[in-house]
Structures are given as structure tokens and as C-alpha cells.
Design a protein around this motif. Structure first.
Motif, PDB file in Angstrom:
ATOM      1  N   LEU A  95      91.614  29.704 -22.143  1.00  0.00           N
ATOM      2  CA  LEU A  95      92.974  29.454 -21.650  1.00  0.00           C
ATOM      3  C   LEU A  95      93.834  28.731 -22.683  1.00  0.00           C
ATOM      4  O   LEU A  95      95.021  28.500 -22.458  1.00  0.00           O
ATOM      5  N   THR A 127      96.239  27.805 -25.514  1.00  0.00           N
ATOM      6  CA  THR A 127      97.319  28.501 -26.217  1.00  0.00           C
ATOM      7  C   THR A 127      97.683  27.790 -27.520  1.00  0.00           C
ATOM      8  O   THR A 127      98.229  28.398 -28.429  1.00  0.00           O
ATOM      9  N   SER A 184      96.659  22.865 -25.176  1.00  0.00           N
ATOM     10  CA  SER A 184      97.526  23.321 -24.078  1.00  0.00           C
ATOM     11  C   SER A 184      96.885  24.522 -23.410  1.00  0.00           C
ATOM     12  O   SER A 184      96.347  25.399 -24.095  1.00  0.00           O
ATOM     13  N   ARG A 229      97.111  27.798 -20.614  1.00  0.00           N
ATOM     14  CA  ARG A 229      98.105  28.663 -19.977  1.00  0.00           C
ATOM     15  C   ARG A 229      97.908  28.673 -18.459  1.00  0.00           C
ATOM     16  O   ARG A 229      96.825  28.357 -17.958  1.00  0.00           O
ATOM     17  N   THR A 230      98.983  29.017 -17.763  1.00  0.00           N
ATOM     18  CA  THR A 230      98.938  29.077 -16.298  1.00  0.00           C
ATOM     19  C   THR A 230      98.263  30.368 -15.861  1.00  0.00           C
ATOM     20  O   THR A 230      98.718  31.449 -16.232  1.00  0.00           O
TER      21      THR A 230
END
Ligand code: FRU
Length: 473
Positions: A319, A321, A461, A463-464
Motif C-alpha cells: 500500500l 505510495t 504513506s 494509499r486508501t
């Protein structure tokens, strides 16, 4: 007139929550036909507990879940309380498929929790599915008649050496039972066991100490995450140590581990656990409650004996980024921003200078306290007391002068891992819009005697991936 400031969404970016409605315990966790299956206690018609169904979602990677239709709905036996799944192969008794794999769900039919089931008691029932999409309740339910009025939450595991199935079941109060079966249909009580102070949702599984198959132990866990470590020969579980606390946070409940096909397969060989982050309120949202991130469990040999470690599954890396690394920051009483973003996987490494002299030393006398403010939720580290405190919960650490932390921050939750997963704290909260992510050292900090360094920050970071609605399969 003042413009209305839109409230930031509390819907998690990478934790599972129902698209709409209430959620509690994870149920029927399994890796089946190349997908992860997550069922969950669900009230599809409201934001509070009640009217229990099994909701259902699937994922290729344990994070991007797609929610499908309800898997199990109430019937005249009751609403559908918690339970487990098994992946059956040909030869696994009368419920097994002729070929391929079959998903077996076992749940508690909670009699008298609905008008249609008034007068009935709690019994254990089954349902099967060959495609992982449609579920047919077993025609000859219940499989286990009431033992105690509140008996519930069946969790089944295969005991390899004896080729039997073992079911852990909560009976009442601190009383649990282990039942045995050779065909998954007729069950006999093998043992009753007590876990004072704990109730509901047992889990029972083997784990190799430090990954060494010659040093296998069995873990018996209750809904609050407290667990016993012991030996199991297929007939009797002998608790050797415990109970211990596996997660010290304020919002950890009803953990359950995933079932795999006996043959293992691509998802197998790991003990992956998910729990309900119990509590929390989510004003203005269509959902209520969320799950923890999936973690991989390990049994780690420590000087005091084997203890459970929980660490986020490797799939979380998928996930990421963006990765940012910083460090070499001397912390002082003024809050310093250390990262930014809504959904983060953080590695933090701290050190109190060697001049720190422990309990009797200057830093301790001055009450040195290191704080991390995660958008209003504060994690405190006391090097002198060797303690981490989050939302009123405190846990002991082994070392005093250095600390390696992993923190998963989402829009409405924070999970903290320390001591390579031997310590974990799960919590959910409503963040403050006016606060970022910062660190400080107060008390003796800033004095010559005990500077505190944030040596390294790695901020990934994420991601959604939630919510995901649509076709599941
Ligand atoms: C635990 C629990 C279980 C029960 C379910 C009902 O949170 O009370 O014992 O099966 O929730 O939703």
C-alpha cells in the motif's frame, strides 16, 4: 455568516469497516480458493449492536476488501452470533467436497435474541459453500445442542497428529470447553478449562517457538486477547504459563486467526490474526466500528518463556505510495513535526543519551517524558519507568534508553508496536483537525544531562483501499 468547515472523514483508509451499519467480531476468517475471506458480526440495519448477521468481504491482499452480500442471516433458530471457518478437502468427513475445496462455516444460532426464535437456546450450527459466495445452512442443524445457556463462539482447528478436529467453545463465566470430533458433526467434550477474568470468543492454535517446528506450543486465547501457552496432545491441553496480555491497547477485542487448507497453499504457513477495535464513536458516519490491521503472530522465546508477538502482515508494504526518511532530531519541550499524512506506517527510533542514569539518575528525578502526539492522541514513553502509555493504558518495556516503535496511523485509529511485536497497543479515536504528528521531550529534556534523540523516522504513506464495494469472488 460563518462558513461550515467540513469535518474530515473518519472512514478508515486501510482498516476494514462495513460500508454501512454496525460491525463487531471478525468471524469465519479463511484463505479459500486464492482469496482472503472476512466475515463479521454485522447489523446491516443500524449503527448499534443487535440483529446479528454475518457480513462478508473478500480480498486478494488482506487490505483491499470488497464487501459482498450478507452471508448468513437470522432464522427461526436465532440471530447469527460469532464463529469460525474451515477449508475442507476431499476426505475431510461427511461434509467434505468430492473434489476441490469447500468452505465450512460454524456459528452460534443465538436463540431468543429475535422474535422468530423466542423460547430457543444457543446452539452451534454449520453452513457450507463451494464458491465462497453463496452459503447454504446445513439441513440437520444444530450440530451441537445447548450445553450452557450462553455457550457460543465455536473456533475449530485440526489437530494434525491425531487427525481430529478440536473446537474451542465459550460456555459461561470464565468456563471454556475443548470438544473433539472425527467428522465435524458429532462432538464430545474433551476438556473444560478456566480462564479467570476472561469470557467469549476463544481461539486455539499451535505455533512453533522462534519458528522451530520441534518446539511447538499451543496457545489458548480469549476475547480480551489474554492467552495461555501450553502443550496439547489432541486430548488434553496442559497450560504451562499465562494468562498473558497480547495487546495492551484500549480497543482490542475478539481476535481470531485465519484458517487455511490443510495442504497450506499460497496463503498458508502463517498465523494471521484480525481483531475488532471495540468501542469508539464515529459521529456523522454511516458505519460504526472497525477491525485492527491483520497481523502475523509469532511465539518468541524470551528469558521468561515463550510469548506472543504481533506484527503487521508483510502485505501492508503493497500500500506504500511514498517513503520519507529523516532523523537526527534532538527533542525538546516544544513539539516538533515529525511526519504528515492521514494514513501512515511509521518506524521511529529513539535514544536517550548515555549520560542517562536510570531510576536514581537525573533524568528520572526530573520526570523525563517523551511524547508523540498523533493528531491529538498522545503516546508517552517514560525511559526511567520503562513504560509506554496510550489512552490510559500502560505497558512495561524491557529496555530503558532506546526504543524502536512502529506506528500505524489511520483516519480514526492508531496501532503501536514495540519490542518486535511483543508489545502492541490498538486504539481508535477521533483525531483533532488542529493537530499534526509531532514529538517532544519534557521534564529533564533539554538539560545537559539527558538529551533525547529521535534518531530516525521512516514515514511510509499508504494509499486508501477502503471502502470497496462491488463484485466479490
Ligand atoms: C463478543 C460477542 C460474542 C457473540 C457476539 C455477538 O463480542 O459477544 O460472544 O457471539 O459478540 O455479536
Amino acid at each position: 455568516m460563518e462558513a461550515e468547515v467540513p469535518r474530515p472523514s473518519l472512514r478508515p483508509a486501510f482498516h476494514f469497516a462495513a460500508a454501512a451499519g454496525w460491525l463487531n467480531d471478525p468471524n469465519g476468517l479463511a484463505f479459500f480458493k486464492g482469496r482472503w475471506h472476512l466475515f463479521f458480526q454485522h447489523n446491516p440495519g443500524g449503527l448499534t449492536w443487535g440483529n446479528m448477521h454475518w457480513g462478508h468481504a473478500t480480498s486478494p491482499d488482506l487490505f483491499s476488501w470488497k464487501e459482498g452480500p450478507i452471508a448468513l442471516a437470522p432464522d427461526r433458530r436465532g440471530t447469527v452470533f460469532s464463529g469460525c471457518a474451515l477449508v475442507l478437502a476431499p476426505g475431510d468427513g461427511p461434509l467434505a467436497p468430492a473434489e476441490g475445496e469447500r468452505l465450512l462455516l460454524c456459528y452460534t444460532a443465538a436463540g431468543s435474541t429475535s422474535l422468530a426464535s423466542l423460547g430457543r437456546r444457543f446452539s452451534q450450527c454449520c453452513a457450507i459453500s463451494d464458491d465462497g459466495l453463496r452459503f447454504a445452512k446445513y439441513a440437520r442443524n444444530p450440530v451441537i445442542r445447548p450445553i450452557r445457556a450462553t455457550n457460543r463462539d465455536p473456533k475449530i482447528v485440526r489437530h494434525g497428529p491425531t487427525g481430529t478436529w478440536i473446537m474451542a467453545l465459550w460456555l459461561r463465566g470464565s468456563e471454556f470447553a475443548l470438544l473433539r470430533s472425527t467428522d465435524l458433526l458429532s462432538w464430545e467434550i474433551a476438556q473444560r478449562l478456566e480462564m479467570p477474568g476472561s469470557i467469549e470468543c476463544p481461539d486455539f492454535f499451535p505455533l512453533a517457538v522462534d519458528g522451530d517446528p520441534a518446539r511447538e506450543k499451543w496457545v489458548f486465547m480469549a476475547a480480551d486477547g489474554r492467552y495461555l501457552v501450553g502443550a496439547f496432545d489432541g486430548l488434553r491441553f496442559e497450560a504451562e504459563a499465562g494468562p498473558f496480555v497480547s495487546d495492551s491497547g484500549p480497543n482490542f477485542y475478539a481476535p481470531q486467526t485465519f484458517a487455511f487448507a490443510a495442504a497450506g497453499g499460497p496463503g498458508g504457513g502463517r498465523r494471521v490474526q484480525l481483531a475488532w477495535m471495540k468501542g469508539g464513536s464515529y459521529p456523522g458516519e454511516l458505519f460504526s466500528q472497525q477491525m485492527t490491521v491483520p497481523v502475523e503472530l509469532g511465539l518468541v522465546g524470551t528469558p521468561e518463556g515463550p510469548r506472543l508477538a504481533r506484527l503487521p502482515v508483510a502485505e501492508l508494504r503493497g500500500l506504500v505510495t511514498k517513503t520519507e526518511v529523516s532523523g537526527g532530531l534532538a527533542l525538546g519541550p516544544v513539539e516538533a513535526t515529525i511526519a504528515s499524512g492521514e494514513a501512515l506506517d511509521l518506524d521511529l527510533r529513539l535514544r536517550v543519551e548515555a549520560r542517562f542514569r536510570g531510576r536514581a539518575g537525573l533524568c528520572a528525578d526530573a520526570g523525563l517524558e517523551v511524547g508523540f502526539d498523533f493528531r491529538g492522541l498522545v503516546l508517552l514513553w517514560s525511559p526511567a519507568r520503562r513504560e509506554l502509555t496510550l489512552a490510559g493504558r500502560t505497558v512495561r518495556l524491557a529496555a530503558g534508553t532506546t526504543l524502536a516503535l512502529r506506528a500505524l496511523l489511520d483516519r480514526s485509529s492508531l496501532e503501536v508496536f514495540a519490542m518486535d511485536g511483543l508489545v502492541s497497543l490498538s486504539s481508535c479515536f477521533v483525531p483533532r483537525a488542529d493537530r499534526g504528528i509531532s514529538a517532544y521531550a519534557r521534564g529533564a529534556a533539554g538539560s545537559e544531562e539527558c538529551p533525547v534523540f529521535l534518531e530516525r523516522v521512516e514515514s511510509r504513506s499508504l494509499r486508501t483501499v477502503m471502502p470497496g464495494r462491488g463484485d466479490i469472488g
